[in-house]
Scaffold this motif. Structure first.
Motif, PDB file in Angstrom:
ATOM      1  N   SER A   6       0.834  -1.201   0.000  1.00  0.00           N
ATOM      2  CA  SER A   6       0.000   0.000   0.000  1.00  0.00           C
ATOM      3  C   SER A   6       0.869   1.251   0.000  1.00  0.00           C
ATOM      4  O   SER A   6       1.938   1.283   0.603  1.00  0.00           O
ATOM      5  CB  SER A   6      -0.916   0.013   1.223  1.00  0.00           C
ATOM      6  OG  SER A   6      -0.158  -0.062   2.411  1.00  0.00           O
ATOM      7  N   SER A   7       0.394   2.258  -0.671  1.00  0.00           N
ATOM      8  CA  SER A   7       1.126   3.512  -0.743  1.00  0.00           C
ATOM      9  C   SER A   7       0.745   4.408   0.426  1.00  0.00           C
ATOM     10  O   SER A   7      -0.213   4.145   1.149  1.00  0.00           O
ATOM     11  CB  SER A   7       0.797   4.219  -2.056  1.00  0.00           C
ATOM     12  OG  SER A   7      -0.559   4.642  -2.046  1.00  0.00           O
ATOM     13  N   LYS A   8       1.520   5.500   0.572  1.00  0.00           N
ATOM     14  CA  LYS A   8       1.190   6.467   1.622  1.00  0.00           C
ATOM     15  C   LYS A   8      -0.182   7.080   1.372  1.00  0.00           C
ATOM     16  O   LYS A   8      -0.929   7.357   2.314  1.00  0.00           O
ATOM     17  CB  LYS A   8       2.260   7.557   1.680  1.00  0.00           C
ATOM     18  CG  LYS A   8       3.592   7.078   2.233  1.00  0.00           C
ATOM     19  CD  LYS A   8       4.585   8.228   2.342  1.00  0.00           C
ATOM     20  CE  LYS A   8       5.912   7.751   2.910  1.00  0.00           C
ATOM     21  NZ  LYS A   8       6.899   8.852   3.011  1.00  0.00           N
ATOM     22  N   ASP A   9      -0.528   7.274   0.110  1.00  0.00           N
ATOM     23  CA  ASP A   9      -1.841   7.835  -0.219  1.00  0.00           C
ATOM     24  C   ASP A   9      -2.957   6.895   0.230  1.00  0.00           C
ATOM     25  O   ASP A   9      -3.974   7.332   0.770  1.00  0.00           O
ATOM     26  CB  ASP A   9      -1.950   8.083  -1.718  1.00  0.00           C
ATOM     27  CG  ASP A   9      -1.137   9.300  -2.160  1.00  0.00           C
ATOM     28  OD1 ASP A   9      -0.760  10.098  -1.283  1.00  0.00           O
ATOM     29  OD2 ASP A   9      -0.904   9.430  -3.370  1.00  0.00           O
ATOM     30  N   ASP A  10      -2.773   5.591  -0.001  1.00  0.00           N
ATOM     31  CA  ASP A  10      -3.772   4.618   0.412  1.00  0.00           C
ATOM     32  C   ASP A  10      -3.959   4.646   1.929  1.00  0.00           C
ATOM     33  O   ASP A  10      -5.086   4.601   2.436  1.00  0.00           O
ATOM     34  CB  ASP A  10      -3.377   3.203  -0.028  1.00  0.00           C
ATOM     35  CG  ASP A  10      -3.449   3.038  -1.538  1.00  0.00           C
ATOM     36  OD1 ASP A  10      -4.230   3.772  -2.170  1.00  0.00           O
ATOM     37  OD2 ASP A  10      -2.723   2.183  -2.066  1.00  0.00           O
ATOM     38  N   ARG A  11      -2.839   4.688   2.640  1.00  0.00           N
ATOM     39  CA  ARG A  11      -2.924   4.709   4.104  1.00  0.00           C
ATOM     40  C   ARG A  11      -3.571   6.000   4.594  1.00  0.00           C
ATOM     41  O   ARG A  11      -4.309   6.004   5.575  1.00  0.00           O
ATOM     42  CB  ARG A  11      -1.534   4.519   4.717  1.00  0.00           C
ATOM     43  CG  ARG A  11      -0.998   3.102   4.547  1.00  0.00           C
ATOM     44  CD  ARG A  11       0.221   2.857   5.418  1.00  0.00           C
ATOM     45  NE  ARG A  11       1.371   3.634   4.973  1.00  0.00           N
ATOM     46  CZ  ARG A  11       2.251   3.199   4.071  1.00  0.00           C
ATOM     47  NH1 ARG A  11       2.094   2.006   3.515  1.00  0.00           N
ATOM     48  NH2 ARG A  11       3.267   3.946   3.725  1.00  0.00           N
ATOM     49  N   HIS A  12      -3.288   7.103   3.893  1.00  0.00           N
ATOM     50  CA  HIS A  12      -3.892   8.385   4.271  1.00  0.00           C
ATOM     51  C   HIS A  12      -5.405   8.341   4.066  1.00  0.00           C
ATOM     52  O   HIS A  12      -6.169   8.845   4.901  1.00  0.00           O
ATOM     53  CB  HIS A  12      -3.282   9.518   3.450  1.00  0.00           C
ATOM     54  CG  HIS A  12      -3.926  10.847   3.710  1.00  0.00           C
ATOM     55  ND1 HIS A  12      -3.702  11.568   4.872  1.00  0.00           N
ATOM     56  CD2 HIS A  12      -4.835  11.572   2.977  1.00  0.00           C
ATOM     57  CE1 HIS A  12      -4.414  12.676   4.836  1.00  0.00           C
ATOM     58  NE2 HIS A  12      -5.101  12.713   3.701  1.00  0.00           N
ATOM     59  N   ILE A  13      -5.849   7.740   2.967  1.00  0.00           N
ATOM     60  CA  ILE A  13      -7.293   7.615   2.706  1.00  0.00           C
ATOM     61  C   ILE A  13      -7.960   6.831   3.832  1.00  0.00           C
ATOM     62  O   ILE A  13      -9.018   7.217   4.340  1.00  0.00           O
ATOM     63  CB  ILE A  13      -7.527   6.934   1.340  1.00  0.00           C
ATOM     64  CG1 ILE A  13      -7.118   7.870   0.201  1.00  0.00           C
ATOM     65  CG2 ILE A  13      -8.998   6.530   1.184  1.00  0.00           C
ATOM     66  CD1 ILE A  13      -7.106   7.197  -1.162  1.00  0.00           C
ATOM     67  N   ASP A  16      -8.024   8.882   7.081  1.00  0.00           N
ATOM     68  CA  ASP A  16      -9.023   9.954   6.982  1.00  0.00           C
ATOM     69  C   ASP A  16     -10.443   9.394   7.138  1.00  0.00           C
ATOM     70  O   ASP A  16     -11.271   9.987   7.838  1.00  0.00           O
ATOM     71  CB  ASP A  16      -8.882  10.663   5.634  1.00  0.00           C
ATOM     72  CG  ASP A  16      -9.935  11.752   5.453  1.00  0.00           C
ATOM     73  OD1 ASP A  16      -9.896  12.739   6.207  1.00  0.00           O
ATOM     74  OD2 ASP A  16     -10.797  11.592   4.570  1.00  0.00           O
ATOM     75  N   HIS A  42      -8.617  -1.306  -0.242  1.00  0.00           N
ATOM     76  CA  HIS A  42      -8.454  -0.472   0.953  1.00  0.00           C
ATOM     77  C   HIS A  42      -8.668  -1.250   2.259  1.00  0.00           C
ATOM     78  O   HIS A  42      -8.409  -0.719   3.336  1.00  0.00           O
ATOM     79  CB  HIS A  42      -9.449   0.693   0.928  1.00  0.00           C
ATOM     80  CG  HIS A  42      -9.226   1.661  -0.193  1.00  0.00           C
ATOM     81  ND1 HIS A  42      -8.067   2.400  -0.309  1.00  0.00           N
ATOM     82  CD2 HIS A  42     -10.013   2.002  -1.236  1.00  0.00           C
ATOM     83  CE1 HIS A  42      -8.145   3.167  -1.392  1.00  0.00           C
ATOM     84  NE2 HIS A  42      -9.310   2.938  -1.974  1.00  0.00           N
ATOM     85  N   ASN A  45      -5.637  -1.670   4.798  1.00  0.00           N
ATOM     86  CA  ASN A  45      -5.263  -0.387   5.393  1.00  0.00           C
ATOM     87  C   ASN A  45      -6.288   0.052   6.433  1.00  0.00           C
ATOM     88  O   ASN A  45      -5.940   0.595   7.482  1.00  0.00           O
ATOM     89  CB  ASN A  45      -5.132   0.688   4.307  1.00  0.00           C
ATOM     90  CG  ASN A  45      -3.891   0.489   3.456  1.00  0.00           C
ATOM     91  OD1 ASN A  45      -2.827   0.154   3.958  1.00  0.00           O
ATOM     92  ND2 ASN A  45      -4.031   0.676   2.150  1.00  0.00           N
TER      93      ASN A  45
END
Length: 323
Positions: A6-13, A16, A42, A45
């Motif tokens: 998973s990317s940082k963007d995925d983890r951020h989603i 959030d 997702h 994550n």
């Protein structure tokens, strides 16, 4: 479910979404539960982001034979707990539609106490043909509702008899509901539901035969040994609320005892259920993938005494690994 990096963007989603869910945003709660149910990219994550927010809400399993009035009684319990400012999460496991495979939503339709109430969240799940009437998605959704500050979390299962005992693996308190008139008391005894019960309920207590059903259940309990005899048998009439406060008090008492077990240990039990379920599915697929001739040869070896059934099974899965 397979995992991918998973990317940082995925983890951020995921973070959030969980934060918005914690603030009570119903759209975010629904989105999280949907991701957990469908095992989307997702999901992993989200499960990771949920862990710090888990408070160990008691999980109450509601089960019993069809026609016992489970959904009506759950609706009455929701009303009772809402009157005491409790936020209630409900997982209603409905039969699968023969057309779409999704939940028929009959249970949700009957839960009128959940309509337009932000303190209640009902997620209907299809049994999806799972023998225990409980899909693995239900276990993930327990964590989602817990993290969203619903307490308690109720699971109402399909109610198909012996296969219902799966609910015991994921619940902290197991409530088995019977009713007079349809042989439900005897059915509960035969099906093994009696063995998993922490609380027994005779619903529709205003109907003829209710006291006889209660006596049958008490007689069955009297022959059990040890602590399993200490199971209350309560009478309720869900349609007018009779006995609902007493049932809620009994559930809360049992839940308090269950919560003396650490949260991680209770979640471990549910994880073991998931692993067992996945292993069973894997075994079935492995059997289905075997060439008929190979199974016929193994069966012949067992019948001729050249190997035991266990040895044949071990050879079978050795073949699966070599593929």
């Amino acid at each position: 479910m397979t995992t991918t990096p998973s990317s940082k963007d995925d983890r951020h989603i995921a973070t959030d979404l969980v934060a918005r869910m914690r603030e009570g945003e119903r759209h975010a709660i629904a989105r999280v539960l949907t991701e957990l149910e469908r095992t989307t990219p997702h999901t992993m994550n989200l499960l990771e982001a949920l862990v710090p927010e888990l408070g160990g809400a008691p999980v109450i399993g509601i089960t019993g034979p069809p026609g016992a009035g489970k959904s009506t009684l759950v609706n009455a319990l929701i009303r009772h707990w809402r009157e005491h400012d409790r936020r209630v999460g409900v997982i209603a496991v409905d039969p699968a539609s023969p057309i779409s495979g999704g939940a028929i939503l009959g249970d949700r339709i009957r839960m009128t106490a959940a309509l337009e109430d932000d303190g209640v969240f009902v997620r209907s799940l299809s049994s999806g043909g799972h023998l225990g009437g409980l899909s693995p998605a239900a276990v993930r959704i327990i964590d989602g509702l817990d993290a969203a500050d619903y307490d308690p979390v109720l699971i109402e299962t399909v109610g198909t008899g012996q296969s219902e005992i799966d609910v015991a693996e994921v619940s902290d308190v197991r409530v088995v509901i019977s009713a007079p008139g349809l042989g439900d008391g005897i059915q509960a005894m035969k099906s093994g539901l009696l063995e998993i019960a922490d609380i027994l309920v005779v619903n529709k207590a205003d109907q003829r035969g209710a006291e006889q059903t209660r006596q049958q259940l008490m007689a069955a309990l009297s022959i059990r040994s040890g602590e399993r005899r200490d199971v209350p048998v309560l009478m309720t009439t869900a349609t007018d609320g009779s006995g609902v406060a007493e049932l809620a008090a009994a559930v809360d008492e049992r839940a308090s005892l269950a919560q003396q077990t650490p949260v991680d240990d209770r979640r471990q039990r549910r994880a073991r259920y998931l692993i067992t379920h996945a292993a069973t599915a894997w075994v079935r697929k492995a059997l289905a993938d075997q060439p008929p001739d190979q199974l016929r040869q193994l069966a012949g070896d067992v019948l001729s005494g050249h190997c035991t059934a266990l040895e044949a099974a071990q050879r079978l899965f050795q073949f699966s690994k070599e593929k």
